[in-house]
Design an enzyme around this catalytic site. Structure first.
Site, mmCIF file in Angstrom:
data_model
loop_
_atom_site.group_PDB
_atom_site.id
_atom_site.type_symbol
_atom_site.label_atom_id
_atom_site.label_comp_id
_atom_site.label_asym_id
_atom_site.label_seq_id
_atom_site.Cartn_x
_atom_site.Cartn_y
_atom_site.Cartn_z
ATOM 1 C CB CYS A 157 -0.962 -0.004 1.188
ATOM 2 S SG CYS A 157 -2.104 -1.400 1.150
ATOM 3 C CG HIS B 130 -2.235 4.638 5.294
ATOM 4 N ND1 HIS B 130 -1.961 4.295 3.994
ATOM 5 C CD2 HIS B 130 -2.792 3.537 5.862
ATOM 6 C CE1 HIS B 130 -2.335 3.041 3.774
ATOM 7 N NE2 HIS B 130 -2.838 2.561 4.898
ATOM 8 C CD GLU C 77 -1.906 7.952 9.145
ATOM 9 O OE1 GLU C 77 -1.612 8.721 8.210
ATOM 10 O OE2 GLU C 77 -2.842 7.122 9.083
ATOM 11 C CE LYS D 233 -5.574 4.656 2.205
ATOM 12 N NZ LYS D 233 -4.622 5.761 2.432
ATOM 13 C CG HIS E 217 -6.686 1.237 1.320
ATOM 14 N ND1 HIS E 217 -5.669 1.578 0.453
ATOM 15 C CD2 HIS E 217 -6.084 0.663 2.401
ATOM 16 C CE1 HIS E 217 -4.513 1.244 0.996
ATOM 17 N NE2 HIS E 217 -4.740 0.694 2.175
ATOM 18 C CG PHE F 273 -1.178 -5.701 4.679
ATOM 19 C CD1 PHE F 273 -1.519 -4.932 5.782
ATOM 20 C CD2 PHE F 273 -2.156 -6.468 4.089
ATOM 21 C CE1 PHE F 273 -2.810 -4.926 6.281
ATOM 22 C CE2 PHE F 273 -3.461 -6.473 4.575
ATOM 23 C CZ PHE F 273 -3.788 -5.712 5.671
#
Length: 423
Positions: A168, A308, A319, A340, A345, A404
């Site tokens: 990502c 993010h 975050e 997002k 996403h 990930f």
């Protein structure tokens, strides 16, 4: 020192067929999330996604191009065409050997590979498949590098070409790699960004298995809720964004309009867990601090942070901790938001889409909101710009990504004071 500027932007995103539609959608905070239409989602836990309204023919792609390429390549082609047209460079005036291509993707040609397996195996019935029943271009779907190759052919680029696949964070990392190609004098112009088309049964099942995506199927438009106490997971999306990056002198010699300058980029890995995050946010904090140091910015210089902000409890709190670690007290004063909440996403593509948003925020003086942020999580106590956009002077913007595998990336984009104003 060679410097990198952004002179073109192209976006194909959910709810936005081009750059301008995308910008209006995120500024208005109108989520483009609905029940999945690409296939029957009834068997799955999460049955919603942010899909693109994408007809390849409308973007000028030929039947042959559509036949040989996966949807993620087609999205990249469309957004790259828009970005190159936006930069105003006559293709005949470009030096092919000084033009590069860098594209990011997490899943590559997931749609074609899954569809062709279903055909070849007769819906999984046959263990040994018959190769006569697959498409003749299946080899291009197997290798994600086909995306960079297609763009190189399309624009006549003969410089460095690469595909970056870091989950990502692939979008940020692709633009970061392109930035370094320019500063290292390997290229004068790089077409860089990311593309993803992961709305497939396999992808949906994979995220269902780890319960990462939201089960809030009854209210799709309010399902993506970054930093909200009532969030239940992220919403899968698709899309692409491409930026035209140029060496500053190259852009000035042709009197190019400049959106912004890339002034810092850094990446870290947490060495911790494939899907887990350390609660203290140390590795993302380090990436942010490194990018800020490259940009020579104090902690309080940022005018906007594109988070993010996936909408999972683990990520949002990780975050928040990273911003406090890297920015100190200034973390409480800078506006931060997650788009997002509007476009979902899109895995590897989302970093490039968020950087397009940062470049436009700098050029247009508007900070997009975090849609659906109605009940803030008390542990996410920063200014996450709930519900409504804000007018703001953004001289420096930060875009952050978390993926990930433990990948953490950060990029700083800054106003170029002597550039002509972006439209």
């Amino acid at each position: 020192m060679r410097r990198t500027v952004v002179t073109g932007i192209g976006v194909v995103a959910p709810g936005g067929r081009d750059r301008e539609e995308f910008w209006r959608r995120i500024v208005d905070g109108r989520p483009a999330v609905a029940r999945i239409t690409a296939f029957d989602p009834a068997p799955f836990r999460s049955r919603i996604a942010a899909e693109c309204d994408f007809d390849p023919a409308r973007y000028g792609l030929t039947p042959r191009e559509v036949r040989r390429t996966d949807r993620f390549v087609q999205l990249a082609m469309a957004s790259a065409d828009e970005a190159f047209a936006d930069c105003g460079l006559d293709p005949a005036a470009a030096r092919p050997e000084r033009m590069g291509i860098v594209l990011g993707s997490a899943t590559g040609a997931a749609l074609t590979l899954e569809d062709e397996y279903v055909v070849a195996s007769d819906h999984g019935r046959d263990w040994v498949v018959d190769a006569r029943h697959v498409m003749p271009f299946l080899h291009q779907a197997l290798v994600p590098s086909s995306a960079a190759a297609e763009l190189a052919v399309r624009f006549g680029a003969q410089g460095p070409a690469a595909v970056i696949s870091t989950g990502c964070t692939a979008g940020i990392d692709a633009v970061g790699h392109a930035h370094r190609l320019i500063t290292d004098d390997e290229a004068d112009l790089v077409i860089a960004g990311a593309s993803e088309s992961p709305v497939t049964p396999f992808s949906v099942a994979a995220f269902d298995a780890i319960r990462a995506t939201t089960p809030a199927n009854d209210d799709p438009e309010r399902a993506s809720r970054p930093f909200d106490a009532n969030r239940r997971g992220f919403v899968l999306g698709e899309g692409a964004a491409v930026l035209v990056l140029e060496e500053l002198g190259h852009a000035r010699r042709r009197d190019a309009r400049v959106y912004c300058e890339i002034t810092g980029y850094a990446a870290r890995a947490n060495g911790f867990h494939m899907t887990g995050l350390r609660p203290d946010g140390v590795e993302l904090g380090e990436a942010i601090s490194d990018a800020m140091a490259q940009a020579r910015l104090p902690r309080d210089a940022l005018g906007y942070v594109s988070a993010h902000g996936s909408g999972t409890r683990q990520n949002d709190r990780h975050e928040t901790a990273a911003y406090k670690r890297a920015l100190g007290d200034a973390a409480y004063r800078v506006p931060i938001s997650s788009i997002k909440s509007v476009v979902g996403h899109s895995l590897g593509a989302i970093g490039a889409i968020e950087m397009a948003a940062c470049a436009l925020a700098i050029a247009r003086g508007v900070v997009p909101p975090t849609a659906n942020l109605e009940t803030p999580d008390p542990e996410c106590d920063l200014d996450y710009v709930p519900l409504r956009a804000r007018d703001a002077t953004v001289d420096h913007a930060l875009s952050c990504g978390s993926g990930f595998g433990g990948f953490q990336s950060a990029m700083v984009m800054s106003r170029l004071s002597r550039s002509r104003a972006a439209a």
